[in-house]
Design an enzyme around this catalytic site. Structure first.
Site, mmCIF file in Angstrom:
data_model
loop_
_atom_site.group_PDB
_atom_site.id
_atom_site.type_symbol
_atom_site.label_atom_id
_atom_site.label_comp_id
_atom_site.label_asym_id
_atom_site.label_seq_id
_atom_site.Cartn_x
_atom_site.Cartn_y
_atom_site.Cartn_z
ATOM 1 N N SER A 87 0.831 -1.207 0.000
ATOM 2 C CA SER A 87 0.000 0.000 0.000
ATOM 3 C C SER A 87 0.863 1.254 0.000
ATOM 4 C CB SER A 87 -0.914 0.013 1.230
ATOM 5 O OG SER A 87 -1.584 1.254 1.329
ATOM 6 N N HIS B 132 -1.000 -1.245 -4.493
ATOM 7 C CA HIS B 132 -2.293 -0.851 -3.932
ATOM 8 C C HIS B 132 -2.286 0.654 -3.666
ATOM 9 C CE1 HIS B 132 -6.108 -1.663 -1.843
ATOM 10 N NE2 HIS B 132 -5.732 -0.727 -0.990
ATOM 11 N N ASP C 95 -4.505 3.827 -2.368
ATOM 12 C CA ASP C 95 -5.675 4.283 -1.623
ATOM 13 C C ASP C 95 -5.982 5.740 -1.948
ATOM 14 O OD1 ASP C 95 -6.378 1.988 0.057
ATOM 15 O OD2 ASP C 95 -4.417 2.302 0.977
ATOM 16 N N MET D 51 -8.282 8.827 -1.019
ATOM 17 C CA MET D 51 -9.136 9.313 0.070
ATOM 18 C C MET D 51 -9.514 10.767 -0.159
ATOM 19 S SD MET D 51 -7.028 7.767 3.287
ATOM 20 C CE MET D 51 -6.449 6.071 3.319
ATOM 21 N N HIS E 277 -8.080 1.683 -4.821
ATOM 22 C CA HIS E 277 -9.136 1.555 -3.807
ATOM 23 C C HIS E 277 -9.695 2.954 -3.521
ATOM 24 C CE1 HIS E 277 -10.040 0.572 0.721
ATOM 25 N NE2 HIS E 277 -11.141 0.771 0.018
ATOM 26 N N MET F 73 -11.751 5.344 -1.515
ATOM 27 C CA MET F 73 -12.421 5.643 -0.249
ATOM 28 C C MET F 73 -12.983 7.054 -0.357
ATOM 29 S SD MET F 73 -9.940 3.953 2.634
ATOM 30 C CE MET F 73 -8.421 3.481 1.819
ATOM 31 N N MET G 83 -12.168 -4.972 4.677
ATOM 32 C CA MET G 83 -11.360 -4.075 5.493
ATOM 33 C C MET G 83 -11.175 -4.688 6.878
ATOM 34 S SD MET G 83 -10.444 -1.569 3.607
ATOM 35 C CE MET G 83 -9.667 -0.626 4.932
ATOM 36 N N ASP H 95 -7.219 -5.787 3.860
ATOM 37 C CA ASP H 95 -6.411 -4.576 3.998
ATOM 38 C C ASP H 95 -6.554 -4.031 5.417
ATOM 39 O OD1 ASP H 95 -5.118 -2.157 3.814
ATOM 40 O OD2 ASP H 95 -6.429 -1.309 2.275
#
Length: 217
Positions: free
Chosen positions: A8, A33, A35, A37, A66, A68, A137, A175
């Site tokens: 990540s 990966h 993320d 946000m 991913h 979010m 998660m 994750d």
């Protein structure tokens, strides 16, 4: 069963991002990966399109993005255009989850659905056949370096049963709080993909740590 490690980038050193990318390109990690946000769905802001595109230009490995964020449908085409391979949205943010998954797949990407720790598997029961990946998660989303929620293992086992009973090829990803100490338990529960941040990027030997995660049994 296929075992994949997806480091990540939330835990990477952004002052030395090229160095981090080169290290992972030379490792046994098959996925990156990423993320994304927005400070709304989760209480944190990470990075956006320029960083994803820059990473895409420096690797041929799978980009596992991913989201979010609220209203992820607005950005599906944009992530497809900059080279995301998997695009995972949260069941909690999608009013029309079936349509969202259709749009992701129609854009040429693999479609994933993430579930927060409190969200039951029933939330994805009706669309499981559409998903290429389900992300469980194992911490509350938004920040790295959190403690693994042990109840996630039972949730993963039940999800594996659902997938196997329907004879699907859907991957299970986990994750949050993942390290060589719990990797074996996660693989044995039915996980295919382990996302690890601090365990890898804060390690004195990240490449060796990735190997340890893969060999855990």
């Amino acid at each position: 069963m296929k075992k994949i490690i997806a480091p990540s980038f939330l835990s990477a050193n952004f002052a030395c991002l090229q160095k981090e990318i080169d290290m992972l390109n030379n490792s046994q990690a098959e996925w990156f990966h990423l993320d994304i946000m927005d400070g709304c769905f989760v209480p944190n802001i990470s990075f956006g399109f320029p960083v994803v595109e820059a990473i895409r230009n420096q690797t041929t490995k799978i980009l596992d993005v991913h989201l979010m964020i609220v209203d992820p449908d607005r950005y599906i085409d944009r992530f497809a255009a900059i080279g995301a391979d998997y695009l995972t949205v949260h069941a909690e943010t999608c009013v029309h989850l079936h349509r969202t998954l259709q749009n992701i797949k129609n854009s040429g990407m693999k479609a994933g659905v993430a579930l927060n720790p409190h969200t039951p598997l029933s939330a994805i029961e009706e669309i499981l056949y559409m998903a290429d990946l389900i992300l469980i998660m194992s911490v509350n989303p938004g920040f790295g370096a959190q403690t693994f929620i042990e109840a996630s293992l039972n949730k993963i086992k039940r999800l594996r049963e659902m997938i196997d009973n329907q004879h699907l090829d859907t991957l299970i990803e986990s994750d949050g709080g993942i390290s060589p100490k719990n990797a074996a338990s996660l693989f044995n529960a039915g996980c295919n993909v382990l996302v690890a941040g601090n365990a890898i990027f804060k390690s004195s030997n990240p490449i060796e740590t990735i190997e340890q995660l893969l060999k855990a049994q």
